[in-house]
Design a protein around this motif. Structure first.
Motif, short mmCIF file in Angstrom:
data_model
loop_
_atom_site.label_atom_id
_atom_site.label_comp_id
_atom_site.label_asym_id
_atom_site.label_seq_id
_atom_site.Cartn_x
_atom_site.Cartn_y
_atom_site.Cartn_z
N LEU A 120 0.84 -1.09 -0.02
CA LEU A 120 -0.01 0.09 -0.07
C LEU A 120 0.77 1.30 0.03
N LEU A 135 -3.99 -2.86 -5.91
CA LEU A 135 -4.32 -1.43 -5.21
C LEU A 135 -5.46 -0.95 -5.93
N TYR A 194 -8.29 -2.12 -4.10
CA TYR A 194 -8.54 -0.91 -2.72
C TYR A 194 -9.29 0.20 -3.15
N LEU A 252 -5.24 6.15 -2.73
CA LEU A 252 -4.16 5.55 -2.94
C LEU A 252 -3.15 6.27 -4.13
#
Length: 424
Positions: free
Chosen positions: A341, A364, A367, A374
């Motif tokens: 992350l 990612l 997410y 992000l």
């Protein structure tokens, strides 16, 4: 947890002054504040059923209706980002979540078309009040006991700033909103506003939501006895009245029995879902603590690679995206996911950097679809990819120059073979 507050002066009355059970016909309106993008993603996960909802009936999930907005949370968040100002204060309310319903017994008495008309008129009212483009999502839920609608609104003022205080701040503003909603929407559907300044105990959106999931109470009264006219014509005898009252009581008992049987079925379904949720929670905790077994990690690795192959040809569904995240957390462990992350690809699979980057970007992205910010790790990976490509191009250029230098040297020394083919 979302910070919630009530509007208006109505709720299910716990003190004097309210209608008796079975006769309530109130228009219900609640509003809650959503303060972060993460909370917005969680609200969308619930409203669009992209995450587990214990009090929802899976067999009736298809009856829900997205009345306005995209059918997935990712696109709603994208719509929020398109409307939001360039600079957002840390303490700004990102969205308002409205709950629209009616007294359970009154809602149950409406036909499906009548309910839909009520929710559509409510949506029109919100669009007029907040601006059509600011109402991002409206979803009717019918997979719970009492149908209701939940809306998400970005609270922009006339200057385009996030300003929930101006729109719904203060008791007077909230009370007027409750009154306006009842008069402009509720009355035409036989619904009324609750008593203003009553001694009722008020509840938040979360508390009302739980209450709305309970069945309406049975409303039974003994039938009036037929007295007949002045001359006694049409008068009902004691035996006739007892028979009619007995039949009415039997019907009421049958309705109540059916109601409680349905409630029991919902409790059984809820218990099964709760048990499943406990097991999933236990699995999540073990994964987050790095306690997954070798077999679980091996299976997660297979599942993750399957999703990564799939993502090359199409986008993953919300469920597949969550499964990919779960598999990645099992494979890499809590520390590995933390580094990932941050944009550190050392925990990613793949023999070459581009392969590791593809793995990282897919994870990612899953997410990000769930509302996480992000931008930093994604930009870091993209920058590293560009640097990698530039380095590879430079290496290839050096190899070409070296090959040409060798050919030139062999030509000068006349050591080339007749079969050599060279171009300068």
């Amino acid at each position: 947890m979302r910070d919630s507050f009530v509007i208006g002066q109505y709720d299910w009355l716990k003190s004097q002054g309210g209608r008796p059970a079975g006769q309530r016909r109130y228009a219900i309106l609640r509003v809650g504040k959503i303060k972060t993008k993460g909370q917005l993603g969680a609200a969308l996960g619930h409203n669009l059923r992209e995450r587990h909802t214990p009090n929802a009936d899976l067999d009736r999930l298809h009856e829900n209706t997205v009345l306005k907005g995209p059918e997935n949370g990712r696109d709603v968040i994208a719509a929020w980002e398109a409307r939001a100002p360039e600079k957002v204060r840390k303490n700004a309310v990102h969205a308002l979540e409205y709950f629209v319903g009616a007294s359970p017994e009154k809602m149950a008495a409406m036909s499906r078309d009548r309910q839909d008309a009520y929710f559509r008129k409510a949506l029109d009212w919100f669009e007029t009040r907040h601006g059509k483009d600011n109402v991002l999502s409206a979803v009717i839920h019918r997979d719970e006991t009492t149908p209701h609608m939940q809306l998400l609104v970005i609270p922009l003022d006339a200057r385009g700033r996030l300003n929930a205080r101006e729109l719904v701040g203060g008791k007077a503003t909230l009370s007027r909103m409750q009154t306006d909603f009842a008069h402009e929407v509720g009355i035409s559907f036989g619904l009324e506003r609750g008593r203003e300044r009553s001694q009722a105990t008020h509840r938040t959106i979360r508390e009302y939501y739980a209450h709305a999931s309970t069945p309406a109470e049975a409303d039974f009264r003994l039938p009036e006895r037929h007295r007949g006219n002045i001359l006694g014509v049409g008068r009902e005898s004691d035996e006739e009245w007892r028979q009619r009252a007995t039949e009415a009581a039997r019907e009421a008992i049958a309705r109540t029995k059916a109601q409680y049987e349905e409630q029991l079925r919902q409790i059984e379904r809820g218990a099964a879902q709760l048990l499943s949720g406990v097991r999933n929670h236990e699995k999540t905790l073990r994964r987050e603590l790095g306690l997954s077994t070798a077999e679980e990690r091996q299976m997660a690795d297979i599942r993750m690679n399957g999703f990564l192959i799939t993502i090359r040809t199409r986008e993953l569904s919300p469920t597949e995206s969550r499964d990919l995240t779960e598999a990645a957390e099992t494979v890499f462990g809590p520390d590995g996911m933390k580094r990932l992350l941050e944009g550190d690809l050392s925990q990613c699979q793949g023999e070459s950097y581009p392969e590791r980057a593809r793995t990282a970007l897919a994870i990612l992205k899953s997410y990000e679809d769930r509302g996480m910010d992000l931008a930093v790790p994604l930009q870091r990976i993209h920058d590293d990819l560009e640097s990698f490509k530039e380095a590879r191009e430079a290496e290839k250029a050096r190899e070409r120059v070296q090959e040409r230098a060798i050919v030139i040297e062999r030509t000068r020394d006349h050591t080339h073979d007749e079969g050599d083919v060279w171009e300068l």
